[in-house]
Design a protein around this motif. Structure first.
Motif, short mmCIF file in Angstrom:
data_model
loop_
_atom_site.label_atom_id
_atom_site.label_comp_id
_atom_site.label_asym_id
_atom_site.label_seq_id
_atom_site.Cartn_x
_atom_site.Cartn_y
_atom_site.Cartn_z
N LYS A 15 -12.32 11.09 45.28
CA LYS A 15 -12.98 11.13 43.96
C LYS A 15 -12.24 10.19 43.03
O LYS A 15 -11.03 10.36 42.78
N GLY A 18 -14.23 7.77 36.31
CA GLY A 18 -14.65 6.56 35.61
C GLY A 18 -13.50 5.87 34.89
O GLY A 18 -13.47 4.64 34.80
N GLY A 58 -17.23 8.44 33.43
CA GLY A 58 -16.71 8.72 32.09
C GLY A 58 -16.25 7.50 31.31
O GLY A 58 -16.10 7.57 30.09
N ARG A 62 -20.22 10.24 29.21
CA ARG A 62 -20.20 11.61 29.73
C ARG A 62 -21.30 12.38 29.02
O ARG A 62 -21.35 12.39 27.78
N GLY A 63 -22.16 13.01 29.78
CA GLY A 63 -23.34 13.66 29.22
C GLY A 63 -23.02 14.65 28.12
O GLY A 63 -23.64 14.62 27.05
N HIS A 79 -27.08 13.79 30.38
CA HIS A 79 -26.46 13.93 31.71
C HIS A 79 -27.04 12.94 32.71
O HIS A 79 -26.31 12.39 33.54
N THR A 140 -24.59 14.64 41.78
CA THR A 140 -25.43 15.52 42.60
C THR A 140 -26.91 15.20 42.41
O THR A 140 -27.75 15.73 43.12
N SER A 142 -28.38 16.13 39.73
CA SER A 142 -28.84 17.18 38.79
C SER A 142 -27.91 17.22 37.58
O SER A 142 -26.69 17.06 37.73
N THR A 147 -19.00 14.94 38.26
CA THR A 147 -18.82 14.33 39.57
C THR A 147 -17.74 15.03 40.40
O THR A 147 -17.65 14.81 41.59
N1 UDP Z 1 -23.33 14.06 35.82
C1 UDP Z 1 -24.36 14.95 36.01
N2 UDP Z 1 -24.54 15.48 37.27
C2 UDP Z 1 -23.71 15.21 38.30
C3 UDP Z 1 -22.63 14.34 38.07
C4 UDP Z 1 -22.44 13.78 36.83
O1 UDP Z 1 -25.12 15.24 35.12
O2 UDP Z 1 -23.93 15.74 39.41
C5 UDP Z 1 -23.18 13.40 34.52
C6 UDP Z 1 -22.39 14.23 33.53
O3 UDP Z 1 -22.98 14.09 32.27
C7 UDP Z 1 -21.04 13.56 33.55
C8 UDP Z 1 -21.38 12.12 33.77
O4 UDP Z 1 -22.49 12.18 34.68
O5 UDP Z 1 -20.33 13.73 32.34
C9 UDP Z 1 -20.28 11.25 34.31
O6 UDP Z 1 -19.58 11.95 35.32
P1 UDP Z 1 -18.12 12.56 35.09
O7 UDP Z 1 -17.99 13.09 33.70
O8 UDP Z 1 -17.86 13.52 36.18
O9 UDP Z 1 -17.23 11.28 35.25
P2 UDP Z 1 -15.64 11.17 35.30
O10 UDP Z 1 -15.08 12.15 34.30
O11 UDP Z 1 -15.21 11.52 36.68
O12 UDP Z 1 -15.37 9.75 34.96
#
Ligand code: UDP
Length: 250
Positions: A15, A18, A58, A62-63, A79, A140, A142, A147
């Motif tokens: 993993k 971002g 991210g 981030r949603g 999201h 996912t 959804s 992530t």
């Molecule tokens: N997200 C989502 N469904 C998922 C994975 C990610 O809606 O299955 C959206 C969520 O809004 C999330 C954004 O995608 O904030 C970016 O992913 P994440 O925050 O996990 O990124 P990271 O913090 O790892 O950079």
């Protein structure tokens, strides 16, 4: 890692958040940052490990955060935007890996024929068996999860033996090491101890999924060059969370 070193894990799910795609404290994409990750991965692939990568988003959006600062955006839309951000990162990582000579496929949980294959479990495993790095984009598919959850779910789905969480810290500490320089880092710790001490490893849903299925998690610092290889070859770096961790500290 050299071709003679056999990996400690046959198939791994890495993993990458971002924030790894940009400079510290910045946003967007810095290709030198992405290239340095790609070069570490290139060096690992000679070991024969099968590697799937879940990208975060991210560094772009981030949603939850985006929905909170806007009265206009609908949370689920935010999201979905976050998931699309992970696709942007996946494409950047794909080009960096291919430039480094590593064959890849991007598979997306949201269909987008022009840029990525759809995520199909059996096809993903076939790519891995052929030595291709599979970059899993769009989480996912959804909304309302992160992530981290995608990483935990996909790891189970493809039968990975570990989730490697690449971070900018050296592992899991008893307290925030920035606030308390005397905080201790665990090398091994159990799921139960993580919960009892309220330690931050992954988002709660992802963590519970790993715990329920006894899927080990290794939190490690990918910024130290070679660490991705070290963790895959089984070196004791970072913190390994498993059912029988012994809470030993450094
Ligand atoms: N997200 C989502 N469904 C998922 C994975 C990610 O809606 O299955 C959206 C969520 O809004 C999330 C954004 O995608 O904030 C970016 O992913 P994440 O925050 O996990 O990124 P990271 O913090 O790892 O950079």
């Amino acid at each position: 890692m050299t071709a003679d070193d056999s990996p400690a894990y046959k198939r791994v799910l890495l993993k990458i958040s971002g924030e790894s795609f940009c400079h510290n404290g910045e946003s967007g994409i810095s290709m030198p940052e992405v290239t340095s990750i790609a070069e570490q991965i290139r060096d690992v692939m000679t070991s024969g490990v099968e590697l799937a990568i879940v990208c975060g988003g991210g560094n772009i959006l981030r949603g939850k955060d985006f929905a909170e600062v806007s009265d206009t955006i609908i949370p689920s839309t935010a999201h979905y935007m976050g998931m699309l951000a992970t696709v942007i990162n996946a494409l950047a990582l794909q080009d960096a890996l291919e430039t480094a000579g590593v064959p890849t496929r991007v598979q997306s949980a949201i269909r987008m024929e022009g840029v990525a294959e759809p995520f199909i479990r059996r096809r993903c495993i076939r790519h891995l068996e052929k030595g291709r790095v599979v970059i899993l984009a769009a989480g996912t598919g959804s909304p309302f999860v992160t992530t981290d959850t995608a990483a935990a779910l996909r790891a189970r789905e493809i039968d990975a033996s570990v989730v490697l969480k690449a971070t900018k810290v050296d592992g899991i500490y008893s307290e925030d090491p920035v606030r308390n320089p005397h905080a201790i880092r665990y090398t091994e710790i159990s799921y139960r101890e993580v919960l009892d001490q309220n330690l931050q490893v992954m988002d709660a849903q992802a963590f519970h999924h790993c715990m329920e299925h006894r899927l080990p998690i290794v939190v490690f610092n990918y910024k130290r060059v070679g660490n991705i290889g070290r963790v895959i070859s089984g070196d004791t770096i970072g913190t390994r969370v498993s059912a029988n961790g012994s809470s030993d500290a450094q």
